[in-house]
Design an enzyme around this catalytic site. Sequence first.
Site, PDB file in Angstrom:
ATOM      1  N   ASP A 155      34.117  48.380 -29.576  1.00  0.00           N
ATOM      2  CA  ASP A 155      34.070  47.539 -30.775  1.00  0.00           C
ATOM      3  C   ASP A 155      34.887  46.250 -30.617  1.00  0.00           C
ATOM      4  O   ASP A 155      34.713  45.315 -31.389  1.00  0.00           O
ATOM      5  CB  ASP A 155      34.590  48.326 -31.994  1.00  0.00           C
ATOM      6  CG  ASP A 155      33.581  49.351 -32.481  1.00  0.00           C
ATOM      7  OD1 ASP A 155      32.432  49.338 -31.989  1.00  0.00           O
ATOM      8  OD2 ASP A 155      33.937  50.170 -33.349  1.00  0.00           O
ATOM      9  N   ARG A 168      30.110  44.132 -43.528  1.00  0.00           N
ATOM     10  CA  ARG A 168      30.069  45.592 -43.385  1.00  0.00           C
ATOM     11  C   ARG A 168      31.431  46.147 -42.985  1.00  0.00           C
ATOM     12  O   ARG A 168      31.732  47.306 -43.284  1.00  0.00           O
ATOM     13  CB  ARG A 168      29.044  45.992 -42.311  1.00  0.00           C
ATOM     14  CG  ARG A 168      27.607  45.940 -42.781  1.00  0.00           C
ATOM     15  CD  ARG A 168      26.702  46.601 -41.770  1.00  0.00           C
ATOM     16  NE  ARG A 168      27.329  47.824 -41.294  1.00  0.00           N
ATOM     17  CZ  ARG A 168      27.312  48.240 -40.034  1.00  0.00           C
ATOM     18  NH1 ARG A 168      26.685  47.552 -39.106  1.00  0.00           N
ATOM     19  NH2 ARG A 168      27.916  49.355 -39.685  1.00  0.00           N
ATOM     20  N   LYS A 189      37.640  51.195 -41.322  1.00  0.00           N
ATOM     21  CA  LYS A 189      36.247  51.507 -41.663  1.00  0.00           C
ATOM     22  C   LYS A 189      35.820  52.829 -41.026  1.00  0.00           C
ATOM     23  O   LYS A 189      35.184  53.661 -41.670  1.00  0.00           O
ATOM     24  CB  LYS A 189      35.341  50.381 -41.147  1.00  0.00           C
ATOM     25  CG  LYS A 189      33.864  50.725 -41.131  1.00  0.00           C
ATOM     26  CD  LYS A 189      33.022  49.558 -40.689  1.00  0.00           C
ATOM     27  CE  LYS A 189      32.442  49.645 -39.310  1.00  0.00           C
ATOM     28  NZ  LYS A 189      31.674  50.818 -38.962  1.00  0.00           N
ATOM     29  N   ASN A 190      36.179  53.020 -39.762  1.00  0.00           N
ATOM     30  CA  ASN A 190      35.694  54.224 -39.074  1.00  0.00           C
ATOM     31  C   ASN A 190      36.439  55.492 -39.494  1.00  0.00           C
ATOM     32  O   ASN A 190      36.089  56.585 -39.062  1.00  0.00           O
ATOM     33  CB  ASN A 190      35.752  54.033 -37.554  1.00  0.00           C
ATOM     34  CG  ASN A 190      34.687  53.043 -37.087  1.00  0.00           C
ATOM     35  OD1 ASN A 190      33.877  52.575 -37.889  1.00  0.00           O
ATOM     36  ND2 ASN A 190      34.693  52.712 -35.807  1.00  0.00           N
ATOM     37  N   ARG A 240      20.524  54.752 -30.221  1.00  0.00           N
ATOM     38  CA  ARG A 240      21.704  55.545 -30.597  1.00  0.00           C
ATOM     39  C   ARG A 240      21.218  56.906 -31.051  1.00  0.00           C
ATOM     40  O   ARG A 240      21.101  57.180 -32.235  1.00  0.00           O
ATOM     41  CB  ARG A 240      22.502  54.831 -31.688  1.00  0.00           C
ATOM     42  CG  ARG A 240      23.274  53.641 -31.157  1.00  0.00           C
ATOM     43  CD  ARG A 240      24.002  52.910 -32.233  1.00  0.00           C
ATOM     44  NE  ARG A 240      25.318  53.446 -32.523  1.00  0.00           N
ATOM     45  CZ  ARG A 240      26.170  52.888 -33.368  1.00  0.00           C
ATOM     46  NH1 ARG A 240      25.856  51.780 -33.988  1.00  0.00           N
ATOM     47  NH2 ARG A 240      27.342  53.432 -33.596  1.00  0.00           N
ATOM     48  N   CYS A 298      18.603  49.394 -34.569  1.00  0.00           N
ATOM     49  CA  CYS A 298      18.874  49.664 -33.148  1.00  0.00           C
ATOM     50  C   CYS A 298      19.682  48.521 -32.583  1.00  0.00           C
ATOM     51  O   CYS A 298      19.453  48.065 -31.493  1.00  0.00           O
ATOM     52  CB  CYS A 298      17.572  49.842 -32.375  1.00  0.00           C
ATOM     53  SG  CYS A 298      16.529  48.398 -32.414  1.00  0.00           S
TER      54      CYS A 298
HETATM   55  C1  UD1 Z   1      31.474  55.309 -33.506  1.00  0.00           C
HETATM   56  C2  UD1 Z   1      31.987  54.153 -34.321  1.00  0.00           C
HETATM   57  C3  UD1 Z   1      31.546  52.840 -33.695  1.00  0.00           C
HETATM   58  C4  UD1 Z   1      31.955  52.779 -32.229  1.00  0.00           C
HETATM   59  C5  UD1 Z   1      31.513  54.042 -31.485  1.00  0.00           C
HETATM   60  C6  UD1 Z   1      32.052  54.116 -30.054  1.00  0.00           C
HETATM   61  C7  UD1 Z   1      32.081  54.980 -36.596  1.00  0.00           C
HETATM   62  C8  UD1 Z   1      31.534  54.926 -37.978  1.00  0.00           C
HETATM   63  N1  UD1 Z   1      31.462  54.237 -35.666  1.00  0.00           N
HETATM   64  O1  UD1 Z   1      30.056  55.254 -33.532  1.00  0.00           O
HETATM   65  O2  UD1 Z   1      32.149  51.776 -34.408  1.00  0.00           O
HETATM   66  O3  UD1 Z   1      31.343  51.667 -31.651  1.00  0.00           O
HETATM   67  O4  UD1 Z   1      31.970  55.209 -32.171  1.00  0.00           O
HETATM   68  O5  UD1 Z   1      33.435  54.050 -30.052  1.00  0.00           O
HETATM   69  O6  UD1 Z   1      33.074  55.643 -36.334  1.00  0.00           O
HETATM   70  N2  UD1 Z   1      25.316  59.326 -28.072  1.00  0.00           N
HETATM   71  C9  UD1 Z   1      24.250  60.124 -27.641  1.00  0.00           C
HETATM   72  N3  UD1 Z   1      23.868  61.175 -28.411  1.00  0.00           N
HETATM   73  C10 UD1 Z   1      24.493  61.493 -29.578  1.00  0.00           C
HETATM   74  C11 UD1 Z   1      25.579  60.685 -30.010  1.00  0.00           C
HETATM   75  C12 UD1 Z   1      25.967  59.596 -29.233  1.00  0.00           C
HETATM   76  O7  UD1 Z   1      23.663  59.861 -26.600  1.00  0.00           O
HETATM   77  O8  UD1 Z   1      24.089  62.465 -30.234  1.00  0.00           O
HETATM   78  C13 UD1 Z   1      25.726  58.155 -27.263  1.00  0.00           C
HETATM   79  C14 UD1 Z   1      25.462  56.844 -28.013  1.00  0.00           C
HETATM   80  O9  UD1 Z   1      24.137  56.422 -27.858  1.00  0.00           O
HETATM   81  C15 UD1 Z   1      26.450  55.907 -27.354  1.00  0.00           C
HETATM   82  C16 UD1 Z   1      27.633  56.823 -27.056  1.00  0.00           C
HETATM   83  O10 UD1 Z   1      27.123  58.164 -27.088  1.00  0.00           O
HETATM   84  O11 UD1 Z   1      25.930  55.409 -26.163  1.00  0.00           O
HETATM   85  C17 UD1 Z   1      28.784  56.684 -28.039  1.00  0.00           C
HETATM   86  O12 UD1 Z   1      28.348  56.985 -29.341  1.00  0.00           O
HETATM   87  P1  UD1 Z   1      29.301  57.605 -30.453  1.00  0.00           P
HETATM   88  O13 UD1 Z   1      30.673  57.809 -29.915  1.00  0.00           O
HETATM   89  O14 UD1 Z   1      28.600  58.767 -31.052  1.00  0.00           O
HETATM   90  O15 UD1 Z   1      29.341  56.423 -31.503  1.00  0.00           O
HETATM   91  P2  UD1 Z   1      29.188  56.502 -33.055  1.00  0.00           P
HETATM   92  O16 UD1 Z   1      29.849  57.738 -33.566  1.00  0.00           O
HETATM   93  O17 UD1 Z   1      27.782  56.213 -33.437  1.00  0.00           O
END
Ligand code: UD1
Length: 415
Positions: free
Chosen positions: A304, A396, A22-23, A121, A116
């Site tokens: 995850d 999902r 999925k990711n 996030r 949320c």
């Molecule tokens: C992706 C994965 C999700 C997984 C996550 C962490 C996909 C579609 N989803 O989500 O399944 O759980 O990686 O491995 O690939 N953060 C900030 N600011 C930002 C972006 C992120 O503070 O601009 C923080 C987030 O709040 C969180 C952490 O960074 O605490 C990790 O987020 P991130 O790695 O960006 O996760 P996703 O890409 O949303």
Amino acid sequence: MPKFRIEGGNSLCGVIDIQGAKNSILPIMAATLVADGECVIENCPDISDTHTALEILKTLGAQVKHRGNTVWVDCRNVLDYEIPDSLMRKMRSSVIFLGALLSRHGKAVISFPGGCELGPRPIDLHLSAFEKMGVAIREEFGSLFCNGQTLQGCEIPLAFPSVGATENIMLAAVRARGTTVITNAAREPEIEDLQNFLNEMGASVSGAGSSTVVICGVDSLTGCHHRVIPDRIVTATYLCAVAATRGNALLRNTCPRHNTALLSALRQAGCEIEERGDYLRISCDFLKSARRIRTMPYPGFPTDAQAPFMGLMCVAKGSTVFVETIFENRYKHISELQRMGANITPEGRVAVVEGVKRLKGAPVQATDLRGGAALMIAALAAEGVTEISDIYHIDRGYERPEDVLTQLGAKIQRI
Ligand code: UD1
């Protein structure tokens, strides 16, 4: 609303094939926007997030065909650059379309991705990177108006190795002027898969899988043919389900080296695991605590897999300490597991699980995708019948889990 009805207590045994990731598929679908040609994507998981991504592409004007696990996307006629709020809200990773739209049109309008479920996030890392590349961003009435006719490559050090930000920057940078260097990039295998997809289209991306990703902008990209990597979290989930029921199974079409941290935790918990090529065999007679699970960016223990592994540790001998370091509020499944008799004490980002001999079936509610998976695992190990509601969360990310689990001998029905 459909539910899963699971009669627990059967050992899961047999052979299953693992779906595509999925990711991986979500950023890859977004990446089709930057190609001037048809992209054929195989091993595409048939899950509702894939359907949402296809819906976004269609809304933007792409031609899309979907048969079984193959998808054809042709974005040559895409003129639109605005993603409707209703689609943005369905899936948080819709934000990944922003980088691709900027790459294609030099502009994009999106709303903040909704919900949320795991705590806040933010997307500040994505937005500040785009600003550094020359994009002007204006926020009005919950929408983001982004404008950057000529994206300029630059150095982008990430404050945290965010998966989504790394991918979004890669997408914006493939057709930017000059070279973009992302440091402290996320290292997840899905980022390498995106790099391979982009390079198959004629991009010049290197370093994915390490902390530094280098993207040299090119003028145009063609269509391509790509096969998505196996889903390591689905692999983790079914391994936990087999272990929780003291079963024995062969998982095919997976990639063991993408699950090193999880496999070592399963071994510590007493599971026998054989890794060979693209398959994994697991058997488990006696389950003990894995002692300490701390979620970390890849290659650490994946956030995850935290909920599924907690479902497993609920029936292991001894106590396991979980520390969730990635998301602030990723323990919603705990209160549902407690309804089934689990002994868990959460305190902020820490949760202590004291394994019990038997869980008891109960009506429970899936609170999010992986939390829902944890409930399936607990239900399969429990005595009696569990009904899981709100399974749209599970759909999902898991392709027909009731069929996969039935193949392993589980008693599960979608009702
Ligand atoms: C992706 C994965 C999700 C997984 C996550 C962490 C996909 C579609 N989803 O989500 O399944 O759980 O990686 O491995 O690939 N953060 C900030 N600011 C930002 C972006 C992120 O503070 O601009 C923080 C987030 O709040 C969180 C952490 O960074 O605490 C990790 O987020 P991130 O790695 O960006 O996760 P996703 O890409 O949303």
